[in-house]
Design an enzyme around this catalytic site. Structure first.
Site, PDB file in Angstrom:
ATOM      1  N   ARG A 182       0.872  -1.183   0.000  1.00  0.00           N
ATOM      2  CA  ARG A 182       0.000   0.000   0.000  1.00  0.00           C
ATOM      3  C   ARG A 182       0.902   1.223   0.000  1.00  0.00           C
ATOM      4  NH1 ARG A 182      -5.379   1.540   3.365  1.00  0.00           N
ATOM      5  NH2 ARG A 182      -6.145   0.036   1.858  1.00  0.00           N
ATOM      6  N   HIS A 197      -7.438   0.817  -6.331  1.00  0.00           N
ATOM      7  CA  HIS A 197      -7.647  -0.025  -5.147  1.00  0.00           C
ATOM      8  C   HIS A 197      -8.316  -1.306  -5.643  1.00  0.00           C
ATOM      9  CE1 HIS A 197      -7.932  -1.256  -1.136  1.00  0.00           C
ATOM     10  NE2 HIS A 197      -8.744  -0.356  -0.618  1.00  0.00           N
ATOM     11  N   GLN A 253     -10.250  -3.848  -3.293  1.00  0.00           N
ATOM     12  CA  GLN A 253     -11.518  -3.318  -2.774  1.00  0.00           C
ATOM     13  C   GLN A 253     -12.651  -3.528  -3.772  1.00  0.00           C
ATOM     14  OE1 GLN A 253     -12.146  -1.316   0.276  1.00  0.00           O
ATOM     15  NE2 GLN A 253     -14.188  -1.935  -0.355  1.00  0.00           N
ATOM     16  N   ASP A 261     -17.018   7.241  -1.029  1.00  0.00           N
ATOM     17  CA  ASP A 261     -15.682   7.076  -0.442  1.00  0.00           C
ATOM     18  C   ASP A 261     -15.392   8.408   0.263  1.00  0.00           C
ATOM     19  OD1 ASP A 261     -13.006   6.490   0.082  1.00  0.00           O
ATOM     20  OD2 ASP A 261     -12.355   6.540  -2.008  1.00  0.00           O
ATOM     21  N   CYS A 283     -16.620   1.997   1.009  1.00  0.00           N
ATOM     22  CA  CYS A 283     -15.411   1.183   1.198  1.00  0.00           C
ATOM     23  C   CYS A 283     -14.883   1.294   2.631  1.00  0.00           C
ATOM     24  CB  CYS A 283     -14.344   1.575   0.188  1.00  0.00           C
ATOM     25  SG  CYS A 283     -13.905   3.322   0.238  1.00  0.00           S
ATOM     26  N   ARG A 320     -13.912  -8.387   2.333  1.00  0.00           N
ATOM     27  CA  ARG A 320     -12.510  -8.142   1.972  1.00  0.00           C
ATOM     28  C   ARG A 320     -11.669  -9.383   2.299  1.00  0.00           C
ATOM     29  NH1 ARG A 320     -10.435  -3.126   1.596  1.00  0.00           N
ATOM     30  NH2 ARG A 320      -8.772  -4.289   0.575  1.00  0.00           N
TER      31      ARG A 320
END
Ligand code: CP
Ligand code: NVA
Length: 302
Positions: A103, A130, A133, A214, A254, A282
């Site tokens: 990340r 992402h 996700q 988001d 998310c 996830r």
């Protein structure tokens, strides 16, 4: 009890013993093959430059449950944080671990890492994408509502950031429409057959199967927080917007969520079951990603 605190004062026999044990270990490791879980015998580095709850925990748990061992490395605490090059970090990691989950900010850093480490590498969020996700979000939608093909996903907020960018890529892959509502300076980069843009949240929400949002301030954009809160103030999932979508719309986020900003507290709490199912998924999707990554490519038919 033994320590290795310094080489000064160590006798040759002790030093040789260590080298001989290292040789044996290297040989044994080259021979070992995974037998139980798909990651049995594997160590995976999780190199994170940005904060994370869901992605970090889901990968750590997934790797362990698949027989592997995760090694979490905060970028600030390894030499990368002091300026060691990504390519050099990658060359070292590639010799020691079996895979990496990264990340960070620049997409190029993840790509450079993969090229130099030559081990399976997973993007756990960059400024551009992402992917984990959105694969997981599609898993969640299909679990709850069936195929996403032909559906309408309304994204409300910063349509230029990583999450909607991955949604736009997914729209092309899975054949659905992504309708973004965002201020002009935050419109999506990929407007076209599968992606539309409007400044009006109600227009994007009309007929939507998914209402998605988001954070207004992505990681790394904190210096713009005050301006962003002003320009995004009308880009909020609230009760009125939900009523403008399809009656069975799935509200998704998310996470992390900032109540009163991109989503109201009442909508978040009313839809908490779905939103936290989305978060739980996830874990299951990370397992799918890991297993796919370590499995051999499918043979072409015919
Ligand atoms: N949604 C998501 O990636 O959450 P984290 O930042 O907590 O990993
Ligand atoms: N766009 C957000 C996603 C957080 C999961 C960020 O980059 O901070």
């Amino acid at each position: 009890m033994r320590h290795l605190l310094k080489l000064e004062g160590m006798n040759e026999a002790e030093a040789r013993q260590i080298l001989s044990l290292a040789k044996k270990a290297k040989k044994a490791r080259a021979k070992s093959s995974g037998a139980k879980g798909p990651l049995t015998g594997q160590i995976w580095a999780l190199i994170f430059t940005k904060a994370s709850t869901r992605t970090r925990v889901s990968f750590e748990v997934a790797i362990r449950e698949m027989g592997g061992v995760p090694s979490f490395l905060s970028a600030a605490e390894i030499q990368l944080g002091r300026g060691e090059l990504v390519r050099d970090t990658a060359r070292v990691m590639g010799r020691m671990v079996h895979g990496a989950v990264i990340r960070t900010f620049a997409q190029n850093d993840v790509e450079e890492f993969a090229a130099y480490a030559r081990i399976p590498t997973i993007n756990a969020l960059t400024d551009d994408e992402h992917p984990c996700q959105i694969l997981s979000d599609i898993f969640t939608f299909e679990e709850k509502r069936g195929s996403i093909q032909g559906k309408r996903v309304a994204f409300i907020g910063d349509a230029a950031c990583n999450v909607p960018r991955s949604w736009a890529a997914a729209a092309k892959i899975f054949g659905f429409h992504l309708a973004c509502a965002a201020p002009k300076e935050f419109r999506p980069a990929q407007i076209g057959k599968h992606v539309s843009w409007t400044e009006d949240p109600a227009e994007a929400a009309k007929g939507a199967d998914i209402l998605y949002t988001d954070v207004w301030v992505s990681m790394g954009k904190e210096a713009e927080a005050a301006t962003r809160e002003k320009v995004f103030s009308l880009y909020q999932i609230n009760r009125k917007l939900v009523s403008q979508a399809k009656p069975n719309v799935l509200v998704m986020h998310c996470l992390p969520a900032y109540r009163g900003k991109e989503i109201t507290a009442d909508v978040l709490e009313a839809r908490a079951q779905d939103i936290f199912d989305q978060a739980e998924n996830r874990l299951h999707t990370q397992k799918g990603i890991l297993e796919w990554i370590v499995s051999k490519p499918l043979k072409k038919k015919g």
